[in-house]
Motif scaffolding. Structure first.
Motif, short mmCIF file in Angstrom:
data_model
loop_
_atom_site.label_atom_id
_atom_site.label_comp_id
_atom_site.label_asym_id
_atom_site.label_seq_id
_atom_site.Cartn_x
_atom_site.Cartn_y
_atom_site.Cartn_z
N ALA A 287 0.83 -1.21 0.00
CA ALA A 287 0.00 0.00 0.00
C ALA A 287 0.86 1.26 0.00
N LEU A 288 1.98 1.23 0.74
CA LEU A 288 2.87 2.40 0.78
C LEU A 288 3.46 2.70 -0.58
N ALA A 289 3.63 1.66 -1.40
CA ALA A 289 4.24 1.84 -2.71
C ALA A 289 3.21 2.10 -3.81
N SER A 290 1.92 2.16 -3.45
CA SER A 290 0.86 2.27 -4.46
C SER A 290 0.14 3.61 -4.36
N GLU A 291 -0.49 3.98 -5.45
CA GLU A 291 -1.31 5.19 -5.48
C GLU A 291 -2.78 4.79 -5.37
N GLY A 292 -3.59 5.67 -4.81
CA GLY A 292 -5.02 5.43 -4.75
C GLY A 292 -5.40 4.37 -3.74
N VAL A 293 -6.65 3.91 -3.86
CA VAL A 293 -7.20 2.91 -2.95
C VAL A 293 -6.95 1.52 -3.49
N VAL A 311 -9.79 -6.51 2.15
CA VAL A 311 -9.11 -5.39 2.79
C VAL A 311 -9.09 -4.23 1.80
N VAL A 312 -9.47 -3.06 2.27
CA VAL A 312 -9.43 -1.84 1.46
C VAL A 312 -8.42 -0.90 2.13
N LEU A 313 -7.35 -0.54 1.40
CA LEU A 313 -6.25 0.23 1.98
C LEU A 313 -5.94 1.46 1.13
N ALA A 314 -5.40 2.47 1.78
CA ALA A 314 -4.88 3.63 1.06
C ALA A 314 -3.71 4.20 1.84
N ARG A 315 -2.77 4.73 1.13
CA ARG A 315 -1.64 5.44 1.74
C ARG A 315 -2.09 6.86 2.10
N TYR A 316 -1.55 7.39 3.18
CA TYR A 316 -1.80 8.79 3.52
C TYR A 316 -0.48 9.41 3.95
N GLY A 317 -0.43 10.72 3.96
CA GLY A 317 0.78 11.39 4.43
C GLY A 317 1.27 12.46 3.47
N VAL A 318 2.53 12.83 3.65
CA VAL A 318 3.17 13.87 2.86
C VAL A 318 4.33 13.24 2.11
N GLY A 319 4.24 13.19 0.79
CA GLY A 319 5.29 12.58 0.00
C GLY A 319 6.66 13.19 0.28
N GLY A 320 7.66 12.33 0.47
CA GLY A 320 9.00 12.79 0.76
C GLY A 320 9.23 13.10 2.22
N ALA A 321 8.17 13.02 3.04
CA ALA A 321 8.33 13.32 4.46
C ALA A 321 7.87 12.13 5.29
N LEU A 326 -3.92 3.34 6.00
CA LEU A 326 -5.16 3.13 6.74
C LEU A 326 -6.14 2.37 5.86
N GLY A 327 -7.12 1.73 6.50
CA GLY A 327 -8.09 0.99 5.71
C GLY A 327 -9.06 0.23 6.58
N VAL A 328 -9.85 -0.61 5.93
CA VAL A 328 -10.83 -1.44 6.63
C VAL A 328 -10.66 -2.89 6.20
N ILE A 329 -11.04 -3.79 7.10
CA ILE A 329 -11.01 -5.22 6.83
C ILE A 329 -12.35 -5.81 7.26
N GLY A 330 -12.85 -6.74 6.46
CA GLY A 330 -14.11 -7.39 6.80
C GLY A 330 -14.33 -8.60 5.91
N SER A 341 -15.11 4.65 -0.49
CA SER A 341 -15.26 6.10 -0.36
C SER A 341 -14.83 6.58 1.03
N THR A 342 -15.07 5.74 2.06
CA THR A 342 -14.65 6.10 3.42
C THR A 342 -13.13 6.14 3.53
N VAL A 343 -12.48 5.10 3.03
CA VAL A 343 -11.02 5.04 3.08
C VAL A 343 -10.41 6.19 2.28
N ARG A 344 -10.97 6.47 1.13
CA ARG A 344 -10.43 7.55 0.29
C ARG A 344 -10.54 8.89 1.03
N TYR A 345 -11.68 9.15 1.65
CA TYR A 345 -11.87 10.44 2.31
C TYR A 345 -10.97 10.59 3.54
N ILE A 346 -10.92 9.57 4.39
CA ILE A 346 -10.09 9.66 5.60
C ILE A 346 -8.62 9.77 5.22
N SER A 347 -8.20 9.08 4.17
CA SER A 347 -6.82 9.20 3.69
C SER A 347 -6.52 10.63 3.26
#
Length: 370
Positions: A287-293, A311-321, A326-330, A341-347
């Motif tokens: 997930a850290l190496a990927s873009e999007g959800v 599992v639905v995952l997305a990377r969050y943060g500041v590139g280069g820093a 984060l994500g959900v599992i079920g 849509s929830t994971v995308r927004y919280i990310s």
């Protein structure tokens, strides 16, 4: 796309997946015709369901004439049939308000992200703390706390600070410690852990004139602290929403004994996954190496214990820093549009908050980006 996937069959597949996600009940042709007022007969729908089963998108349980989606069916739905939805503006405002109430409190943001993900997606959540994409040394302070005891304050890029005490063979003055800290800060500036290790290896082959035994001991301390931090960061996964996930029908035993045993086994496995992170850890680097959800469905997992989960995952943060995941599992019978849509927004929200905290960047308002 397979040639026998007609528009009607695509429509029926979409209805089956959506209905099964909503009801957790196998979907029969008669129910589809009755509920959705389809303009064709139950026999036609049965033929289409049989064709979709032949293609591997649906299957049926031995106790029911209805169909349920396979992992391939869910995958096709997510990539081709799912309606792209966003969280409502009211939900976005409420979530954003919760985060800004704890503005600047990173630990609280992480816990709040987990709670909001679980409550909104109605499944378990996972969040890894943001960390430097590669931990880099910034500077060092050495403070005398006793004649032969020193406190080392290690500062890394991204605002990460570690403190550690260590003993001395002989007493050193505060001026000696300050000069040594300055030399070490200059020598190690901006180095990653591999860079520090390489510096030690070079010194072992050809001793550097500015390094004595004390300096080498300090560098070894820095190396150990960086290695320990990176190892801990890989293993630390914060989770929430166990009750939300266990309220799903998959974890509620039916009357039949075999169903009850399967539900209990799912319960035991879910507890183990969330408690130990087993099966999740290897998804984090992806997930850290990927873009999007990223969406990983059932049998797409390499670990057997994850084969009944999505599992639905997305990377969050500041590139280069700093970045985290984060994500959900079920269960694979997951409300994918809502979860994505929830994971995308919280990310997006967490990235915006971290940009302000770590880099002082300003970004466009998040409203409408769900």
């Amino acid at each position: 796309m397979a040639p026998n996937l007609t528009e009607r069959r695509l429509f029926i597949l979409k209805l089956v997946v959506q209905e099964f996600i909503e009801t957790a009940t196998p979907v029969a042709s008669e129910m589809l015709v009755r509920k959705f007022g389809l303009g064709f007969s139950s026999a036609t729908v049965r033929n289409d369901l049989a064709a979709l089963e032949e293609l591997g998108y649906l299957t049926h349980l031995h106790t029911s004439a209805g169909r349920v989606p396979t992992d391939a069916g869910y995958r096709f739905f997510v990539e081709n049939l799912m309606d792209r939805t966003s969280l409502s503006l009211a939900e976005q405002r409420m979530i954003r308000h919760q985060f800004y109430q704890v503005r600047g409190e990173l630990d609280q943001w992480i816990q709040l992200a987990g709670a909001v993900l679980a409550r909104t997606a109605q499944n378990a959540s996972l969040v890894t703390p943001p960390r430097a994409e590669q931990l880099r040394f910034k500077n060092l302070e050495l403070i005398s706390i006793h004649e032969t005891m020193v406190l080392a304050v290690l500062v890394f890029h991204g605002g990460i600070i570690k403190q550690q005490t260590f003993g001395l063979d002989a007493a050193r003055t505060p001026d000696d410690l300050r000069r040594c800290a300055g030399r070490m800060s200059d020598a190690l500036a901006d180095l990653t852990v591999s860079g520090v290790e390489e510096l030690l290896a070079q010194d072992a082959l050809r001793p550097l004139p500015t390094f004595g035994e004390f300096e080498r001991a300090v560098i070894a301390l820095v190396t150990h602290a960086m290695q320990a931090f990176e190892e801990q960061a890989r293993e630390h996964i914060y989770s929430d929403g166990l009750l939300e996930m266990l309220s799903q029908p998959e974890f509620i035993p039916a009357l039949a004994r075999d169903d009850a045993e399967r539900a209990v086994e799912r319960l035991r496995r879910a507890l183990d996954i969330l408690k130990s992170g087993r099966g999740l850890g290897q998804l984090i680097p992806q997930a850290l190496a990927s873009e999007g959800v990223q969406v990983i469905i059932g049998g797409e997992h390499s670990e057997d214990e994850m084969r009944e989960y999505s599992v639905v995952l997305a990377r969050y943060g500041v590139g280069g820093a700093v970045t985290g995941v984060l994500g959900v599992i079920g269960p694979t019978r997951m409300a994918y549009p809502r979860s994505i849509s929830t994971v995308r927004y919280i990310s997006s929200l967490m990235s915006n908050l971290l940009a302000e905290l770590y880099a002082g960047e300003s970004r466009p308002p998040l409203e409408g980006n769900g």
